[in-house]
Design a protein around this motif. Structure first.
Motif, PDB file in Angstrom:
ATOM      1  N   TYR A   1       0.894  -1.169   0.000  1.00 17.79           N
ATOM      2  CA  TYR A   1       0.000   0.000   0.000  1.00 17.79           C
ATOM      3  C   TYR A   1       0.921   1.206   0.000  1.00 17.79           C
ATOM      4  CZ  TYR A   1      -3.952  -2.916   1.490  1.00 17.79           C
ATOM      5  OH  TYR A   1      -4.947  -3.851   1.572  1.00 17.79           O
TER       6      TYR A   1
ATOM      7  N   TYR B   1       3.998   0.989   2.171  1.00 19.94           N
ATOM      8  CA  TYR B   1       3.813  -0.009   3.222  1.00 19.94           C
ATOM      9  C   TYR B   1       3.743  -1.414   2.636  1.00 19.94           C
ATOM     10  CZ  TYR B   1       2.065  -2.359   7.310  1.00 19.94           C
ATOM     11  OH  TYR B   1       1.927  -3.229   8.356  1.00 19.94           O
TER      12      TYR B   1
ATOM     13  N   ALA C   1       2.527  -4.697   2.968  1.00 21.07           N
ATOM     14  CA  ALA C   1       1.504  -5.372   3.770  1.00 21.07           C
ATOM     15  C   ALA C   1       1.613  -6.895   3.691  1.00 21.07           C
ATOM     16  CB  ALA C   1       0.111  -4.919   3.342  1.00 21.07           C
TER      17      ALA C   1
ATOM     18  N   PRO D   1      -2.185 -11.373  14.805  1.00 21.50           N
ATOM     19  CA  PRO D   1      -2.589 -10.168  15.525  1.00 21.50           C
ATOM     20  C   PRO D   1      -3.101  -9.093  14.572  1.00 21.50           C
ATOM     21  CG  PRO D   1      -0.208 -10.292  15.378  1.00 21.50           C
ATOM     22  CD  PRO D   1      -0.731 -11.565  14.802  1.00 21.50           C
ATOM     23  N   SER D   2      -3.714  -8.070  15.134  1.00 24.81           N
ATOM     24  CA  SER D   2      -4.279  -6.984  14.336  1.00 24.81           C
ATOM     25  C   SER D   2      -3.206  -6.339  13.465  1.00 24.81           C
ATOM     26  CB  SER D   2      -4.882  -5.948  15.286  1.00 24.81           C
ATOM     27  OG  SER D   2      -5.524  -4.961  14.535  1.00 24.81           O
ATOM     28  N   GLY D   3      -3.549  -6.143  12.194  1.00 28.50           N
ATOM     29  CA  GLY D   3      -2.634  -5.452  11.298  1.00 28.50           C
ATOM     30  C   GLY D   3      -1.613  -6.343  10.620  1.00 28.50           C
ATOM     31  N   CYS D   4      -1.714  -7.664  10.800  1.00 31.26           N
ATOM     32  CA  CYS D   4      -0.692  -8.550  10.227  1.00 31.26           C
ATOM     33  C   CYS D   4      -0.954  -8.851   8.753  1.00 31.26           C
ATOM     34  CB  CYS D   4      -0.609  -9.852  11.016  1.00 31.26           C
ATOM     35  SG  CYS D   4      -2.035 -10.915  10.773  1.00 31.26           S
ATOM     36  N   GLY D   5      -2.118  -8.467   8.247  1.00 30.84           N
ATOM     37  CA  GLY D   5      -2.389  -8.656   6.824  1.00 30.84           C
ATOM     38  C   GLY D   5      -3.358  -9.779   6.493  1.00 30.84           C
ATOM     39  N   LYS D   6      -4.063 -10.300   7.502  1.00 29.38           N
ATOM     40  CA  LYS D   6      -5.015 -11.392   7.255  1.00 29.38           C
ATOM     41  C   LYS D   6      -6.106 -10.974   6.289  1.00 29.38           C
ATOM     42  CE  LYS D   6      -6.424 -11.159  11.558  1.00 29.38           C
ATOM     43  NZ  LYS D   6      -5.667 -10.153  12.268  1.00 29.38           N
ATOM     44  N   THR D   7      -6.733  -9.820   6.607  1.00 27.91           N
ATOM     45  CA  THR D   7      -7.826  -9.348   5.764  1.00 27.91           C
ATOM     46  C   THR D   7      -7.319  -9.068   4.358  1.00 27.91           C
ATOM     47  OG1 THR D   7      -8.985  -8.416   7.650  1.00 27.91           O
ATOM     48  CG2 THR D   7      -9.559  -7.549   5.501  1.00 27.91           C
ATOM     49  N   THR D   8      -6.150  -8.466   4.276  1.00 30.52           N
ATOM     50  CA  THR D   8      -5.583  -8.161   2.966  1.00 30.52           C
ATOM     51  C   THR D   8      -5.418  -9.438   2.151  1.00 30.52           C
ATOM     52  OG1 THR D   8      -4.409  -6.316   3.963  1.00 30.52           O
ATOM     53  CG2 THR D   8      -3.652  -7.045   1.807  1.00 30.52           C
TER      54      THR D   8
ATOM     55  N   GLU E   1     -13.474 -12.456  10.034  1.00 31.13           N
ATOM     56  CA  GLU E   1     -13.867 -12.288  11.435  1.00 31.13           C
ATOM     57  C   GLU E   1     -15.387 -12.326  11.590  1.00 31.13           C
ATOM     58  OE1 GLU E   1     -11.561 -10.550  14.011  1.00 31.13           O
ATOM     59  OE2 GLU E   1      -9.834 -10.206  12.725  1.00 31.13           O
TER      60      GLU E   1
ATOM     61  N   HIS F   1      -8.479 -13.268  14.739  1.00 33.68           N
ATOM     62  CA  HIS F   1      -7.326 -12.970  15.579  1.00 33.68           C
ATOM     63  C   HIS F   1      -7.445 -13.732  16.899  1.00 33.68           C
ATOM     64  CE1 HIS F   1     -10.282  -9.829  16.711  1.00 33.68           C
ATOM     65  NE2 HIS F   1      -9.920 -10.207  17.913  1.00 33.68           N
TER      66      HIS F   1
HETATM   67  N1  LIG Z   1      -6.353   0.361   1.821  1.00 36.20           N
HETATM   68  C1  LIG Z   1      -5.250   0.425   2.581  1.00 36.20           C
HETATM   69  N2  LIG Z   1      -4.359   1.423   2.443  1.00 36.20           N
HETATM   70  C2  LIG Z   1      -3.240   1.476   3.194  1.00 36.20           C
HETATM   71  N3  LIG Z   1      -2.918   0.585   4.123  1.00 36.20           N
HETATM   72  C3  LIG Z   1      -3.755  -0.435   4.331  1.00 36.20           C
HETATM   73  C4  LIG Z   1      -4.967  -0.576   3.567  1.00 36.20           C
HETATM   74  N4  LIG Z   1      -5.599  -1.686   3.995  1.00 36.20           N
HETATM   75  C5  LIG Z   1      -4.822  -2.213   4.965  1.00 36.20           C
HETATM   76  N5  LIG Z   1      -3.712  -1.470   5.165  1.00 36.20           N
HETATM   77  C6  LIG Z   1      -2.635  -1.761   6.129  1.00 36.20           C
HETATM   78  O1  LIG Z   1      -2.152  -3.050   5.892  1.00 36.20           O
HETATM   79  C7  LIG Z   1      -1.933  -3.737   7.099  1.00 36.20           C
HETATM   80  C8  LIG Z   1      -2.694  -5.031   7.114  1.00 36.20           C
HETATM   81  O2  LIG Z   1      -4.070  -4.743   7.143  1.00 36.20           O
HETATM   82  P1  LIG Z   1      -5.182  -5.852   7.289  1.00 36.20           P
HETATM   83  O3  LIG Z   1      -6.502  -5.193   7.247  1.00 36.20           O
HETATM   84  O4  LIG Z   1      -4.925  -6.942   6.314  1.00 36.20           O
HETATM   85  O5  LIG Z   1      -4.886  -6.367   8.757  1.00 36.20           O
HETATM   86  P2  LIG Z   1      -5.622  -7.502   9.581  1.00 36.20           P
HETATM   87  O6  LIG Z   1      -4.612  -8.558   9.836  1.00 36.20           O
HETATM   88  O7  LIG Z   1      -6.879  -7.904   8.919  1.00 36.20           O
HETATM   89  O8  LIG Z   1      -5.905  -6.754  10.933  1.00 36.20           O
HETATM   90  P3  LIG Z   1      -7.242  -6.686  11.821  1.00 36.20           P
HETATM   91  O9  LIG Z   1      -7.215  -7.881  12.718  1.00 36.20           O
HETATM   92  O10 LIG Z   1      -7.060  -5.431  12.582  1.00 36.20           O
HETATM   93  O11 LIG Z   1      -8.403  -6.658  10.891  1.00 36.20           O
HETATM   94  C9  LIG Z   1      -2.332  -2.791   8.217  1.00 36.20           C
HETATM   95  O12 LIG Z   1      -1.179  -2.223   8.758  1.00 36.20           O
HETATM   96  C10 LIG Z   1      -3.172  -1.754   7.535  1.00 36.20           C
HETATM   97  O13 LIG Z   1      -2.991  -0.505   8.143  1.00 36.20           O
END
Ligand SMILES: Nc1ncnc2c1ncn2[C@@H]1O[C@H](COP(=O)(O)OP(=O)(O)OP(=O)(O)O)[C@@H](O)[C@H]1O
Ligand SMILES: [Mg+2]
Lengths: 367, 268
Positions: free
Chosen positions: A20, A23, A25, A44-51, A166, A199
């Motif tokens: 991103y 960043y 990800a 954990p939160s922010g590790c990129g699972k959703t991505t 989730e 998570h």
């Molecule tokens: N559209 C975006 N633009 C910029 N950064 C992003 C975007 N989407 C996600 N990120 C960043 O990428 C990283 C991974 O995000 P992601 O949503 O995959 O985390 P996650 O593991 O699902 O966390 P959570 O448990 O909080 O949902 C995070 O640091 C987030 O800030």
């Protein structure tokens, strides 16, 4: 786990990177998800699972690498053309439509007759336990019911892969536990590959055939729940999954099949090499021990296992369980152990001198 | 007694604000050509007299045409801008949105004079079209403000869900987004219509020989005998405006409740 490993591959990640802006990800994700598997992305939160999940659905393009679904590269295929469907964290129930219209939404382009489609909707509603709710306004549903509508809506298209981000996090504890069991049953019933983002390590352990533990855009370990719990491949994974005691140790000698260590408080132990995941060389070595692999010996009890003396430092009562924090072997090393509270087994006081039984096979060496 | 002071202040404020408007209906029904107390008696003849004023009819027709066109155009522009500003990230987004909203606080007479110079300069004949252009400039920021709120309260995953379930981005817009922001669109149409209907400066400068209702009212004040008729007309306009704004607010609130958002601000 009864899951057989010889199934065909449904999803394949080939060195997937995602940026991103600046960043990073996703940092080189590789791995396979089998057909019909209940797979979890845990971290954990922010590790990129959703991505990562969204790269499968097609909502997120990737910067390099490849995501294959059922053997086909997905590059350039939009979400509406992929054989995947998603259950969103917020459920994304269309508020202006009825329950039946929501569930049948994906059938709009289906050539079947209206009567057949409405039968399909009824079947889908029945499958998720919402028989007779079709006429309700989607707005007038509880969290658990919305969840079910979202499930029915995604499953009615019979996707090859169901993606769940989730899905249970908005529910209260009771409802969450109920839905966990229902989701497992549903997955067995439909046989579709489920990929769950969570998570919550307990949720992942309960529900999954296999789990990928992610940290900072990388898969740290991909394994079945039991392996993940018993043989975590790094201290970080061990720490994230359940509770583990880490005891400083010294590696004395390394043989072909065995490793000799001296653990503080426990003494010399011989480990087999499969108890020692590849070293990462960054931290000083420790052996890990789960709380339930330590047993408190009550007076008169004996054991075949090795024992160590200790002093109770803290008692944490949990109803069905009691956790004890115990200093072992006259050192400042403290371990936590858990004992089931069964009748006739008294809760010990702080300061009690105790003897603990443990088995070297339960140890994992991180170095 | 802080509260007491504040209440007193609020009452005086409301009196100063609304008392003059309350005079409109009083004199609209007063049976005297001279607008002064004491009142002379009740009549509805000023209202019936409006029917015999051909210039008034022209002005009404012009105003309605302008207001409807303005409402439709500025709401369409508002939809595009609100959608763009809530969904997409683009360079200098803040600055661009700020500039679009600027006419909200720009002295209208300056904008009107500038437009007049431009239209005369490039040779566009003054008329209803030029008034509409001026009104669109005035109304679009309002449309954007209302519609941004609607688009913002829309959960992004609703769109993604529709896309995921096989719809195209275009059909998703029709099936999901449009119905959910419809209350905002209706609200925007009504408010921009009302603003355009009451607008004077643009209409005065850019209309050429074409007269809108506010311009007609202004011109009639030169003739003392027509003042009571203006009062009657004003009464109707106030009633219409209040009704339209109330309906607009109803839709705005319903829209926010529908998409599950929080009610923050709005114009009423
Ligand atoms: N559209 C975006 N633009 C910029 N950064 C992003 C975007 N989407 C996600 N990120 C960043 O990428 C990283 C991974 O995000 P992601 O949503 O995959 O985390 P996650 O593991 O699902 O966390 P959570 O448990 O909080 O949902 C995070 O640091 C987030 O800030
Ligand atoms: Mg997430």
């Amino acid at each position: 786990m009864t899951f057989s490993a010889d199934r065909s591959t449904m999803i394949e990640f080939r060195d997937v990177h995602k940026y991103y802006g600046d960043y990073h990800a996703l940092r080189g994700i590789s791995g396979e998800i089998k057909s019909g598997e209940f797979f979890s992305l845990l971290g954990p939160s922010g590790c990129g699972k959703t991505t990562l999940l969204r790269t499968i659905a097609g909502f997120e393009g990737i910067s390099s690498g490849a995501v294959l679904i059922d053997g086909k590269d997905t590059a350039g295929i939009p979400p509406n053309k992929r054989p995947t469907n998603m259950v969103f964290q917020s459920y994304a129930i269309f508020p202006h439509l009825t329950v039946a219209e929501n569930v049948g939404f994906g059938l709009r382009r289906d050539p079947r007759s209206a009567a057949e489609k409405s039968r399909a909707v009824d079947e889908a509603l029945e499958m998720v336990g919402l028989k007779g709710y079709g006429g309700r306004a989607a707005n007038a549903l509880s969290g658990g019911q919305r969840q079910r509508v979202a499930l029915a809506r995604a499953l009615i298209l019979k996707p090859k892969v169901l993606l769940l981000d989730e899905p249970l996090s908005a529910l209260d504890k009771k409802m969450r536990e109920l839905m966990q069991v229902e989701l497992i049953k549903l997955q067995r019933q439909v046989g579709i590959t489920f990929i769950l983002v969570t998570h919550d390590q307990e949720e992942a352990l309960v529900m999954s055939d296999r789990i990928a533990v992610m940290f900072e855009g990388e898969i740290a370990q991909l394994a079945d729940p039991e392996t993940l719990y018993r043989r975590p491949n790094s201290r970080k994974v061990a720490d994230f999954i359940g509770t583990m005691n880490f005891i400083p140790c010294e590696v004395l000698s390394q043989g072909m099949d065995t490793i000799e260590v001296d653990a503080k408080g426990l003494g010399r132990v011989t480990l087999s090499t499969d108890q020692a995941p590849p070293p990462n060389g960054k931290e000083s070595p420790v052996v890990g021990l789960r709380p339930e692999t330590l047993t408190l010996l009550y007076p008169g009890q004996s054991t075949q296992d090795r024992t160590v003396d200790g002093v109770v430092d803290e008692v944490i009562y949990f109803g069905d369980m009691t956790y004890y924090d115990v200093y072992i072997g006259g050192t400042d090393v403290e371990v936590r152990l858990s004992m089931r509270n069964v009748p006739g087994r008294p809760i010990l006081d702080v300061g009690t001198q105790v003897q603990l039984a443990w088995n070297p096979s339960a140890l994992v060496l991180f170095r | 007694m802080k509260g007491g002071w504040f209440r007193g202040y609020a009452i005086v404020y409301l009196l100063v604000l609304y008392a003059p408007i309350m005079l409109l209906p009083i004199f609209a029904f007063n049976d005297s050509a001279i607008v002064s107390f004491p009142l002379a008696g009740f009549t509805t003849k000023w209202f019936t007299q409006m029917a015999d004023e051909p210039t008034l009819h022209d002005a009404l027709r012009n105003s309605l045409f302008i207001a409807v066109s303005t409402a439709v155009i500025s709401t369409l522009l508002g939809i595009l801008a609100a959608r763009a500003s809530t969904r997409f990230v683009f360079p200098a987004k803040g600055a661009i949105m700020g500039l679009i909203m600027l006419p909200l606080v720009l002295p209208e007479i300056i904008a009107a004079v500038s437009l007049l110079v431009v239209f005369l300069g490039i040779g566009i004949p003054l008329g209803l079209i030029t008034i509409i252009l001026g009104h669109v400039l005035v109304c679009t920021p309002f449309a954007i403000a209302i519609l941004s709120a609607s688009f913002q309260s829309l959960d992004k995953s609703l769109e993604e869900a529709a896309y995921d379930l096989g719809e195209t981005p275009l059909s998703t817009f029709w099936l999901i987004i449009l119905p959910l922001v419809m209350p905002g669109i209706i609200s925007s149409l009504l408010i921009t219509f009302t603003i355009s209907l009451d607008e004077f400066i643009m209409a005065f400068f850019l209309g050429g020989t074409n007269v809108t209702l506010p311009v007609y009212i202004f011109s009639q004040f030169r003739f003392p005998q027509s003042v009571p008729v203006i009062m009657a007309l004003g009464t109707l306009l106030v009633l219409l405006s209040i009704t339209l704004l109330a309906i607009a607010e109803y839709f705005r609130r319903r829209g926010i409740a529908k998409t599950g958002g929080k009610n923050t601000g709005g114009f009423l």
